[in-house]
Design an enzyme around this catalytic site. Structure first.
Site, PDB file in Angstrom:
ATOM      1  N   HIS A 202      -7.137  -5.638  -0.997  1.00 38.07           N
ATOM      2  CA  HIS A 202      -6.111  -4.739  -0.661  1.00 38.07           C
ATOM      3  C   HIS A 202      -5.053  -5.501   0.259  1.00 38.07           C
ATOM      4  O   HIS A 202      -3.737  -5.361   0.133  1.00 38.07           O
ATOM      5  CB  HIS A 202      -6.471  -3.712  -0.260  1.00 38.07           C
ATOM      6  CG  HIS A 202      -5.462  -2.478   0.020  1.00 38.07           C
ATOM      7  ND1 HIS A 202      -4.761  -1.941  -1.027  1.00 38.07           N
ATOM      8  CD2 HIS A 202      -4.728  -2.062   1.094  1.00 38.07           C
ATOM      9  CE1 HIS A 202      -3.792  -1.323  -0.704  1.00 38.07           C
ATOM     10  NE2 HIS A 202      -3.783  -1.068   0.522  1.00 38.07           N
TER      11      HIS A 202
ATOM     12  N   SER B 230       0.826  -1.214  -0.166  1.00 40.13           N
ATOM     13  CA  SER B 230      -0.045   0.022  -0.080  1.00 40.13           C
ATOM     14  C   SER B 230       0.905   1.199  -0.044  1.00 40.13           C
ATOM     15  O   SER B 230       1.817   1.559  -0.814  1.00 40.13           O
ATOM     16  CB  SER B 230      -1.145   0.115   1.202  1.00 40.13           C
ATOM     17  OG  SER B 230      -1.716   0.968   0.967  1.00 40.13           O
TER      18      SER B 230
ATOM     19  N   ASP C 166      -8.839  -5.730  -5.447  1.00 37.91           N
ATOM     20  CA  ASP C 166      -8.726  -4.542  -4.422  1.00 37.91           C
ATOM     21  C   ASP C 166      -9.301  -3.436  -5.131  1.00 37.91           C
ATOM     22  O   ASP C 166      -8.993  -2.947  -6.090  1.00 37.91           O
ATOM     23  CB  ASP C 166      -7.186  -4.305  -4.566  1.00 37.91           C
ATOM     24  CG  ASP C 166      -6.424  -3.350  -3.536  1.00 37.91           C
ATOM     25  OD1 ASP C 166      -7.202  -2.675  -3.120  1.00 37.91           O
ATOM     26  OD2 ASP C 166      -5.266  -3.068  -3.456  1.00 37.91           O
TER      27      ASP C 166
END
Length: 827
Positions: free
Chosen positions: A803, A670, A771
């Site tokens: 995610h 991320s 995601d």
């Protein structure tokens, strides 16, 4: 010619050997076997509860566990049942854990221990009809003692929410009613081309509405549009669930908690909850703590009485009086009632914040006394409808700040940071149970890099840390001063606490309250975790979880560049070292960006340490746990300030003389993947290998497809308040406008894509195909860019993952591939 008896014996032995060979599980390759060993070290405890037993001073201790099952790609849940007594300690109450069936979605016991409700899925999984998933059917088994006394069919909901954000379950003071959070069942829809309606239900269906967009709350909440509160009657006199209405001007609700106290009448049914306020569009909710919200209280006794009495229409939404009890605050969440019912604790912020996390205060809300108390309504089989007492006016609720936000850390020492304020996502459900008289609250908060148990005096707001003594700590690092400690539960002043360190899976203890902030710790006898795959075994041994052969240090790092307001406050990095000398270090910046890498056991990174790598977790400026000013300094400086801090942390780790200086790896997911891309682009000669998990690589191309476009403007582009994408003109006036040319350029400059042409580092990407936070296109765009440059690169695409890439089989595959990649290019 027939074989001789001796030959027959040889054939028989050969056949038996073949059978044994077939029955023996396949041998895992070394990397996979190492992964399984590390994952099996952890006890897997994710929650705990203490309930009083019939013996004075004794409690039933239930530990909830979750173990990865790689073979079946699921989490295997179970419960451990133990007994706690302050004179004896913690002992096992059952020889084996109790498996939790896969169809169980919620298991909630009343605080009295007299009643329990288990929600189970009923029937087949929901199927999509005209584009809208049909409602999941549930049944609720009601237990009294050791038997099911009632089974209730649950209708009217699409999905029961049991997560730690929206979800929650709370028992009424009388122990009869349970409130839960669920997505209401979607309205029926039929195709324009469907056959003629066959019944009354079909006549109510909306023609052609099946493909209409229904905005939801994004990542992890696909299909969740309007979470609402529902009430279950465990006596079974009212079927199904009673839906409570959303307050006016509220988009969705969650985190319910019944107010304690009263004599069991319907008039004593008051529920406090969190309500999120509507925005121009629904934005991603999970991990986004800045969404405006308030605490409300509903007086539901009249509606419940009508429902139980049969005068509330089946399936209708009840009408109940509701009061907003924190109207002056932009953020207020996590309500927790005191046992007296005259006050509650909560987390709040007067002005809120636009960053995705930020500082909150610990508040206490006091409830005024109604000058004209109404007569109590006693439960009756068929009570007549009576007017419900009005909720108290908002003016009757007064709040005070117990522990305020801390702007800048002042004081402290060379070995310890000054107190940074409260940094917690939520309060423990039993936060008031830190003392038998309810005068002290217990919670877990980030103190720099360290999750810490805090005690707060409810009268003065004074903050302290428990003084814990143990008969033997065996020198384990999970009891070190900077090791992590997390409150799992509490009762009558006793705390259930989980302690760990980056190299020690740790222990679960009951801290027995001895008064004056002093506790005696009793360790729970827990064996190592479950075997995660048929390809390996977990040898039988002592009932303890073994640490790794390594150690950790918390480094105080001086930044190379000041913040925009000229401050150069130090930050921290957690260096985790293997047993082998001179290891190669892997730099790991965390995601968020406003999170923190804790000094707790994280199995996937312990796996890298077990295989000989040092791991450097960088809590750059902008992390939680270091004061409000440090956190805010990062907004608009992503890709510069945090990159500089990662390089300063790497230099500090090398200055210890404990890691190699000639090469390093970098790994992150991320925002950590965003920083990984920046680091290998801005410093192409520093890192020998990179691993990126669902990384942000081009903010400009992500902005209109992510569920958090406000991250792109506030964090990435540095626009202080999310008002659409435009820098001026239409964007400032229209919060839903697409980004203009100037904004696109600004976003691209802040992205790893702006430096991709300089990358030389071999890079592995792990991508979740579903995601919604950082769409898969981000990783694929970067993959093709590096491939076009001739950089060694590889992409792993997991079709069912979002995610987090947290499905056990995908997670395992990702981390084994990550290790092999690092070993190949770092040696």
């Amino acid at each position: 010619m027939s074989p001789s008896p001796a030959a027959k014996g040889v054939q028989l032995l050969s056949s038996l050997s073949a059978l044994v060979s077939v029955a023996r599980p396949p041998q895992l390759e070394p990397a996979a076997a190492a992964y399984a060993r590390v994952l099996q070290r952890t006890d897997g405890v994710v929650g705990a509860s203490l309930l009083p037993s019939a013996l004075e001073g004794s409690y039933f201790l239930t530990l909830r566990r979750s173990a990865r099952d790689v073979d079946n790609d699921e989490r295997r849940r179970s419960s451990l049942h133990l007994l706690f007594n302050g004179d004896v300690g913690v002992t096992a109450a059952a020889p084996f854990p109790t498996p939790t069936p896969a169809d169980v979605v919620l298991d909630s016991a009343a605080p009295s221990g007299q009643r329990r409700v288990v929600f189970r899925k009923s029937g087949d999984a929901p199927k999509a009809e005209a584009g809208i998933p049909s409602a999941q059917k549930y049944v609720a088994d009601v237990y009294a003692g050791h038997r099911v006394v009632r089974r209730l069919n649950v209708d009217g909901v699409g999905r029961l929410l049991t997560d730690g954000w929206f979800g929650g379950a709370s028992w009424s003071p009388c122990g009869r009613f349970l409130t839960v959070v669920a997505e209401p069942k979607a309205a029926p829809s039929a195709s324009h081309f469907a056959a003629s309606a066959k019944g009354e239900a079909d006549k109510e269906a909306t023609r052609g509405g099946g493909w209409a967009l229904r905005e939801d709350w994004g990542e992890k909440y696909t299909g969740v549009t309007e979470p609402a509160l529902f009430v279950l009657d465990t006596h079974g006199e009212a079927g199904g669930l009673l839906r409570l209405p959303l307050p006016d001007g509220v988009a969705c609700v969650g985190q319910p908690t019944f107010r304690p106290g009263g004599d069991g009448g319907f008039d004593d049914l008051h529920v406090a909850f969190t309500g999120w306020l509507p925005q121009p569009r629904k934005l991603g909710m999970i991990y986004c703590y800045q969404r405006p919200c308030q605490i409300f209280e509903a007086s539901i006794g009249g509606a419940v009485a009508r429902w139980v009495g049969g005068t509330e229409e089946e399936g209708a939404t009840a009408e109940v009086p509701v009061a907003a009890v924190t109207p002056a605050l932009r953020l207020a969440r996590s309500p927790r009632w005191h046992p007296s019912g005259d006050r509650l604790a909560f987390l709040g912020s007067a002005e809120g914040f636009e960053t995705h996390n930020g500082p909150v205060f610990l508040g206490k809300l006091s409830v005024g006394v109604d000058p004209k108390p109404k007569p109590k309504l006693k439960p009756k089989p068929k009570p007549k409808p009576k007017p419900n007492p009005n909720p108290q006016d908002a003016a009757a609720y007064t709040h005070r700040v117990l522990v305020p936000e801390v702007e800048v850390l002042e004081g402290g020492s060379d070995t310890e940071l000054a107190f940074p304020g409260i940094w917690a996502d939520a309060l423990p459900k039993d936060t008031w149970a830190a003392s038998a008289d309810g005068s002290t609250l217990a919670l877990t908060s980030a103190w720099g890099s360290t999750p810490t148990v805090l005690l707060v005096d409810a009268a003065t707001g004074a903050v302290s840390r428990p003084e814990v003594s143990r008969s033997d700590d065996s020198g384990r690092s999970c009891f070190a001063p900077r090791a992590a400690a997390t409150v799992l539960g509490a009762k009558d002043g006793h705390l259930v606490v989980q302690s760990s360190s980056p190299v020690d899976p740790g222990v679960v203890e009951v801290w027995h309250n001895e008064g004056g902030g002093k506790y005696q710790a009793f360790s729970a006898p827990i064996a190592e975790g479950d075997t995660i795959t048929a390809g390996t075994s977990n040898p039988e041994g002592p009932d303890a979880v073994s640490p790794l052969a390594g150690r950790f240090e918390v480094l105080r790092v001086e930044p190379d560049v000041p913040t925009a307001d000229g401050r150069s406050d130090p930050f921290e990095a957690v260096l985790v070292l293997p047993s082998n000398p001179d290891p190669t270090v892997v730099v790991v910046p965390h995601g968020g960006p406003h999170g923190v890498f804790p000094t707790s056991y994280v199995p996937t990174y312990a796996f890298l340490v077990e295989r000989g790598f040092a791991v450097l977790h960088v809590n750059y400026r902008g992390s939680t746990g270091f004061g409000a000013a440090a956190l805010r300094s990062l907004a608009g400086n992503c890709g510069t300030q945090d990159v500089s801090d990662c390089l300063a942390a790497l230099r500090a780790a090398r200055d210890t003389g404990l890691v190699r200086k000639d090469t390093a790896g970098v790994c992150g997911g991320s925002h950590g993947g965003f920083l990984t891309g920046h680091l290998i682009g801005q410093q192409p000669d520093v890192f020998g290998a990179a691993v990126m998990r669902n990384p942000v690589t081009n903010i400009a191309s992500m902005a209109t497809v992510t569920d958090i476009p406000d991250w792109c403007t506030v964090e990435g582009a540095g626009i202080g308040v999310y008002q659409g994408f435009g820098i001026a003109g239409d964007g400032a006036e229209n919060p839903l406008a697409a980004p203009d040319e100037a904004m696109l350029s600004r976003m691209h400059r802040a992205s790893p894509a702006a430096h991709a042409h300089r990358v030389k580092t071999p890079t592995l990407l792990a991508l979740g195909k579903v995601d919604r936070r950082v769409p898969v296109s981000q990783g694929l765009e970067y993959y093709h860019t590096l491939k076009g440059l001739g950089v060694p690169t590889k992409a792993l695409l997991y079709p069912k993952c979002d995610h987090a890439i947290d499905l056990p089989a995908s997670e395992a595959d990702h981390w084994v591939n990550a290790l092999l990649w690092l070993e190949e290019y770092l040696g």
